[in-house]
Structure formats: structure tokens, C-alpha cells
Design a protein around this motif. Structure first.
Motif, PDB file in Angstrom:
ATOM      1  N   UNK A  62       0.843  -1.200   0.000  1.00  0.00           N
ATOM      2  CA  UNK A  62       0.000   0.000   0.000  1.00  0.00           C
ATOM      3  C   UNK A  62       0.889   1.265   0.000  1.00  0.00           C
ATOM      4  N   UNK A  63       0.762   2.044  -1.062  1.00  0.00           N
ATOM      5  CA  UNK A  63       1.643   3.203  -1.274  1.00  0.00           C
ATOM      6  C   UNK A  63       1.639   4.189  -0.111  1.00  0.00           C
ATOM      7  N   UNK A  64       0.477   4.524   0.425  1.00  0.00           N
ATOM      8  CA  UNK A  64       0.444   5.525   1.497  1.00  0.00           C
ATOM      9  C   UNK A  64       1.133   5.014   2.763  1.00  0.00           C
ATOM     10  N   UNK A  65       0.978   3.736   3.066  1.00  0.00           N
ATOM     11  CA  UNK A  65       1.644   3.146   4.241  1.00  0.00           C
ATOM     12  C   UNK A  65       3.154   3.139   4.028  1.00  0.00           C
ATOM     13  N   UNK A  66       3.573   2.716   2.847  1.00  0.00           N
ATOM     14  CA  UNK A  66       5.005   2.693   2.511  1.00  0.00           C
ATOM     15  C   UNK A  66       5.589   4.096   2.629  1.00  0.00           C
ATOM     16  N   UNK A  67       4.913   5.077   2.051  1.00  0.00           N
ATOM     17  CA  UNK A  67       5.454   6.440   2.027  1.00  0.00           C
ATOM     18  C   UNK A  67       5.514   7.055   3.416  1.00  0.00           C
ATOM     19  N   UNK A  68       4.522   6.790   4.256  1.00  0.00           N
ATOM     20  CA  UNK A  68       4.590   7.312   5.628  1.00  0.00           C
ATOM     21  C   UNK A  68       5.732   6.660   6.397  1.00  0.00           C
ATOM     22  N   UNK A  69       5.951   5.370   6.183  1.00  0.00           N
ATOM     23  CA  UNK A  69       7.065   4.685   6.840  1.00  0.00           C
ATOM     24  C   UNK A  69       8.401   5.321   6.416  1.00  0.00           C
ATOM     25  N   UNK A  70       8.573   5.504   5.116  1.00  0.00           N
ATOM     26  CA  UNK A  70       9.825   6.105   4.615  1.00  0.00           C
ATOM     27  C   UNK A  70      10.009   7.502   5.208  1.00  0.00           C
ATOM     28  N   UNK A  71       8.919   8.266   5.271  1.00  0.00           N
ATOM     29  CA  UNK A  71       9.000   9.636   5.785  1.00  0.00           C
ATOM     30  C   UNK A  71       9.377   9.658   7.263  1.00  0.00           C
ATOM     31  N   UNK A  72       8.874   8.710   8.035  1.00  0.00           N
ATOM     32  CA  UNK A  72       9.210   8.662   9.463  1.00  0.00           C
ATOM     33  C   UNK A  72      10.618   8.111   9.684  1.00  0.00           C
ATOM     34  N   UNK A  73      10.999   7.155   8.867  1.00  0.00           N
ATOM     35  CA  UNK A  73      12.325   6.531   9.020  1.00  0.00           C
ATOM     36  C   UNK A  73      13.439   7.473   8.566  1.00  0.00           C
ATOM     37  N   UNK A  74      13.180   8.249   7.543  1.00  0.00           N
ATOM     38  CA  UNK A  74      14.153   9.194   6.982  1.00  0.00           C
ATOM     39  C   UNK A  74      13.485  10.567   6.930  1.00  0.00           C
ATOM     40  N   UNK A  75      13.518  11.315   8.044  1.00  0.00           N
ATOM     41  CA  UNK A  75      12.682  12.516   8.169  1.00  0.00           C
ATOM     42  C   UNK A  75      13.122  13.748   7.367  1.00  0.00           C
ATOM     43  N   UNK A  76      14.198  13.680   6.617  1.00  0.00           N
ATOM     44  CA  UNK A  76      14.625  14.871   5.864  1.00  0.00           C
ATOM     45  C   UNK A  76      14.668  14.585   4.375  1.00  0.00           C
ATOM     46  N   UNK A  77      14.011  15.373   3.547  1.00  0.00           N
ATOM     47  CA  UNK A  77      13.057  16.418   3.924  1.00  0.00           C
ATOM     48  C   UNK A  77      11.738  15.798   4.382  1.00  0.00           C
ATOM     49  N   UNK A  78      11.121  16.414   5.358  1.00  0.00           N
ATOM     50  CA  UNK A  78       9.876  15.891   5.912  1.00  0.00           C
ATOM     51  C   UNK A  78       8.721  16.166   4.954  1.00  0.00           C
ATOM     52  N   UNK A  79       7.963  15.116   4.632  1.00  0.00           N
ATOM     53  CA  UNK A  79       6.862  15.254   3.677  1.00  0.00           C
ATOM     54  C   UNK A  79       5.488  15.250   4.346  1.00  0.00           C
ATOM     55  N   UNK A  80       5.392  14.647   5.535  1.00  0.00           N
ATOM     56  CA  UNK A  80       4.147  14.728   6.309  1.00  0.00           C
ATOM     57  C   UNK A  80       4.331  15.821   7.348  1.00  0.00           C
ATOM     58  N   UNK A  81       3.276  16.586   7.644  1.00  0.00           N
ATOM     59  CA  UNK A  81       3.416  17.679   8.623  1.00  0.00           C
ATOM     60  C   UNK A  81       3.810  17.153  10.002  1.00  0.00           C
ATOM     61  N   UNK A  82       4.585  17.943  10.736  1.00  0.00           N
ATOM     62  CA  UNK A  82       5.000  17.560  12.092  1.00  0.00           C
ATOM     63  C   UNK A  82       3.846  17.713  13.086  1.00  0.00           C
ATOM     64  N   UNK A  83       3.010  18.705  12.870  1.00  0.00           N
ATOM     65  CA  UNK A  83       1.891  18.975  13.771  1.00  0.00           C
ATOM     66  C   UNK A  83       0.826  17.872  13.639  1.00  0.00           C
ATOM     67  N   UNK A  84       0.374  17.266  14.768  1.00  0.00           N
ATOM     68  CA  UNK A  84      -0.591  16.162  14.695  1.00  0.00           C
ATOM     69  C   UNK A  84      -1.905  16.524  14.005  1.00  0.00           C
ATOM     70  N   UNK A  85      -2.387  17.753  14.202  1.00  0.00           N
ATOM     71  CA  UNK A  85      -3.642  18.163  13.562  1.00  0.00           C
ATOM     72  C   UNK A  85      -3.457  18.236  12.042  1.00  0.00           C
ATOM     73  N   UNK A  86      -2.361  18.857  11.619  1.00  0.00           N
ATOM     74  CA  UNK A  86      -2.092  18.970  10.184  1.00  0.00           C
ATOM     75  C   UNK A  86      -1.817  17.595   9.565  1.00  0.00           C
ATOM     76  N   UNK A  87      -1.143  16.730  10.336  1.00  0.00           N
ATOM     77  CA  UNK A  87      -0.870  15.372   9.847  1.00  0.00           C
ATOM     78  C   UNK A  87      -2.187  14.609   9.658  1.00  0.00           C
ATOM     79  N   UNK A  88      -3.117  14.776  10.602  1.00  0.00           N
ATOM     80  CA  UNK A  88      -4.431  14.138  10.473  1.00  0.00           C
ATOM     81  C   UNK A  88      -5.163  14.663   9.241  1.00  0.00           C
ATOM     82  N   UNK A  89      -5.078  15.962   9.009  1.00  0.00           N
ATOM     83  CA  UNK A  89      -5.711  16.541   7.816  1.00  0.00           C
ATOM     84  C   UNK A  89      -5.087  15.981   6.537  1.00  0.00           C
ATOM     85  N   UNK A  90      -3.767  15.844   6.553  1.00  0.00           N
ATOM     86  CA  UNK A  90      -3.074  15.289   5.390  1.00  0.00           C
ATOM     87  C   UNK A  90      -3.553  13.861   5.120  1.00  0.00           C
ATOM     88  N   UNK A  91      -3.699  13.068   6.186  1.00  0.00           N
ATOM     89  CA  UNK A  91      -4.173  11.683   6.002  1.00  0.00           C
ATOM     90  C   UNK A  91      -5.591  11.655   5.447  1.00  0.00           C
TER      91      UNK A  91
END
Length: 199
Positions: A62-91
Motif C-alpha cells: 500500500x503506497x500511502x503506508x510505505x510512504x509514511x514509513x519512509x518519511x518517518x524513518x528518513x525525516x529529511x526532507x519531511x513530507x508529512x506535517x510535524x503537527x498532529x492536527x495537520x498530519x491528520x488533515x493530510x491523512x
């Protein structure tokens, strides 16, 4: 090293390749012929679908699961917002992209005239609804490139290939698409078959 099992014309695999190249990581892409799937793929993903990411003993699909994992494992540059509210909106946006846009691709690929035309219209209309965003900002979540931009890029690249014509008022969306396509690593993330979709 991460290995990505990727379809050469699959928009979901395209998303994952974009993230991997944006992160500038070491990885291997294994091209999968979706008409002649390997036994490897069947073992890794019982659904026989791509993309599949393998890192040591971790296997993700699943692309979205894979991409979130990569983003958390390698946080630079960060592609998902750091703020939990904004991250929820992004999801939520990502979920809506699946429902409102990407779920209709299979109808376009079906070749059945009625399904194809209906799917083209739904995608065209839903994309057109995004246009007002670009009068205020450069990207979907503001002025920073994010996972939302990654997610929609493969569809925007394939508009002509899928026979989707946007109305004149969608010019800001097409300008936004050109910004995405001109990112330094974008061309690297495409397969030859994807490059051939646009002349």
C-alpha cells in the motif's frame, strides 16, 4: 538496503519512487511485470499487488503506508506535517484522493466505454474542485511540498494518457502540475514507460 517492488506504469508505485528519490536514499527498484507476476511478489504480498517495500524483515504494501514509513524513518526532507492536527488533515486528504480520484483509474483502464467516460468525468470534476487552492498557495498544504503533492503527481502526469481533459478554469492546477514535474528528482523517479506517457 530497501527494495521496492514496483510496477513500471503503476501510479501507486510511481508515488513510492518519488518519495524514495526525494529522500535521496540508497534503494533498489525491482520492476514487476504485472501481466506476469513473479513468485517473489506472491510470497511478499498475497494480493499480488505493487508496490511492496522490503527492508530487512519488514514487508509493507500500500503506497500511502510505505510512504509514511519512509518519511518517518528518513525525516529529511519531511513530507508529512510535524503537527498532529495537520498530519491528520493530510491523512484525510490522502484518503479522499483514493476515493475521489484514484479509485476511478481502474474504470479508465477497463476499456469499457461507459465506465471510462464516467470515470474521466468524475476525475475531471474532482480535480477541478482543487483549483481555488492554487490562487492562495503553491502546493496543496501551503507553500511547502508535501506528501499530498507526491500522491497526486502520478495522476496529473497521466491526464493525457487517460484521456482526461481539464476545463480552461483549471489552468492554475496545470501550472501547479508543471511545478511538480520540474522538481529536481522527478524525472529520476519515472520509468521509461511513464516518460513515454507524455510527449
Amino acid at each position: 538496503m530497501m527494495r521496492l517492488y514496483s510496477g513500471t506504469v503503476d501510479p501507486y508505485s510511481h508515488r513510492c519512487r518519488i518519495v524514495l528519490f526525494e529522500k535521496g536514499m540508497d534503494f533498489e527498484v525491482i520492476d514487476v511485470d504485472l501481466t506476469n507476476k513473479t513468485e517473489d511478489l506472491a510470497i511478499l504480498n498475497p494480493y499480488g499487488e505493487v508496490p511492496v517495500l522490503v527492508e530487512r524483515d519488514l514487508v509493507l504494501s500500500e503506497a500511502n503506508i510505505i510512504n509514511e514509513y519512509i518519511d518517518e524513518r528518513f525525516p529529511h526532507p519531511q513530507l508529512m506535517p510535524a503537527d498532529p492536527v495537520m498530519r491528520a488533515r493530510a491523512r484525510l486528504y490522502l484518503y479522499n484522493f483514493e476515493k475521489d480520484l484514484f479509485n476511478h483509474i481502474k474504470d479508465i483502464e477497463s476499456g469499457e466505454d461507459e465506465r471510462v467516460e464516467r470515470a474521466r468525468k468524475v476525475i475531471r470534476d474532482n480535480l477541478t474542485q482543487l483549483v481555488p487552492i492554487f490562487s492562495k498557495q503553491n502546493y496543496l498544504m501551503g507553500d511547502e511540498y508535501s506528501m499530498l503533492d507526491v500522491a497526486i503527481t502520478p495522476l496529473l502526469w497521466r491526464l493525457g494518457h487517460y484521456g482526461i481533459e481539464l476545463p480552461n478554469q483549471a489552468a492554475p492546477l496545470l501550472k501547479y502540475a508543471e511545478r511538480l514535474f520540474s522538481r529536481p528528482m522527478y524525472a529520476e523517479a519515472m520509468t521509461p514507460s511513464e516518460k513515454a506517457m507524455r510527449k
